[in-house]
Design an enzyme around this catalytic site. Sequence first.
Site, PDB file in Angstrom:
ATOM      1  N   GLU A  67      58.976  47.245  47.126  1.00  0.00           N
ATOM      2  CA  GLU A  67      58.997  45.925  46.486  1.00  0.00           C
ATOM      3  C   GLU A  67      59.837  44.923  47.272  1.00  0.00           C
ATOM      4  O   GLU A  67      59.492  43.735  47.341  1.00  0.00           O
ATOM      5  CB  GLU A  67      59.514  46.053  45.055  1.00  0.00           C
TER       6      GLU A  67
ATOM      7  N   HIS B  58      50.423  44.580  51.164  1.00  0.00           N
ATOM      8  CA  HIS B  58      49.985  45.967  51.186  1.00  0.00           C
ATOM      9  C   HIS B  58      49.241  46.257  52.483  1.00  0.00           C
ATOM     10  O   HIS B  58      48.526  45.406  53.011  1.00  0.00           O
ATOM     11  CB  HIS B  58      49.075  46.263  49.997  1.00  0.00           C
TER      12      HIS B  58
END
Length: 305
Positions: A214, A223
């Site tokens: 995170e 991602h």
Amino acid sequence: MTKNLPFLIVVILIVFNSACSKDKSSDAPQEDVPFDEIIHIPIVVHVVNYTPDPFTISDEKIQSQIDVLNQDFRKKNPDHTKTPDEFAHLVTDVGIEFSLATTDPNGKPTTGIIRTEGLVTGFDGIDITEETPIEDLKLFFTVKGGQDAWPRDKYLNIWVADLSNRNGDLGLPDYAQFPDADPRIDGVIIDPRVLGTLPPLATGHRFGRTATHEIGHWLNLLHIFGGEGNCEKGDLVDDTPIQKYQYKGNPTHPQNSCGSNDMFMNFMDYVDDQSMYMFTIGQKRRIRDLFNQGGLRRSLYLNNR
């Protein structure tokens, strides 16, 4: 007039030198951050405990998370040596170190851990409709039972709050804001069951890598996989392979989805903590661009030099 001439010359020289001195000091911060310079980021941990079903989280558990971050972002995690040979040359030290804040925004000493109790959970920070006014996200406001963010040009804010589903199980482990977020909500939100390396910990989240992932987002990483079901470049990083899907659990290498082996062991995939252990040089470059001149976290770097 002639009698005052030497005095005027001295005054002019002082003003000139002062102006030159200011120009030099103002120019210095405009230089980009050297690629190998260690960037220091103070963290404030806002523990917002849900009174009807409180959790226990010790200072030691929080410190264990800081320790993990300093391993993962400095390539000091021992398991990075598990990286497959074809990717081993890309594994890098991102050059960022974290510590709990020692001074609060008012210049007073702090432990960097702020604890409150109330009726707010981690879900009170999520804008499900994407139309909720920020002021209604109670997690981020002290007057509404949460905790105000500390200035993002000096700190990384981490809110630790319950993210249980209706059955009391872990419903959502975490979420984070990207660098362009509103400063009132800028930071990372994480459930205590995925924080650090001390129990209690949820299955698959026992190495503290949830926060590493995170904070990667908070540092502008996307991602590693693209859009689900297609072979598009999703993360805007040159040295990561194009990957069609996210991976979960503990896959074994090699895995192939777009004509090349996938780098599922990257911190920016969704595998279990024990199966993620690397950042690439390209990801380091993307992160560090945030701290260069014009970068969205430039002031954070300048305030902590």
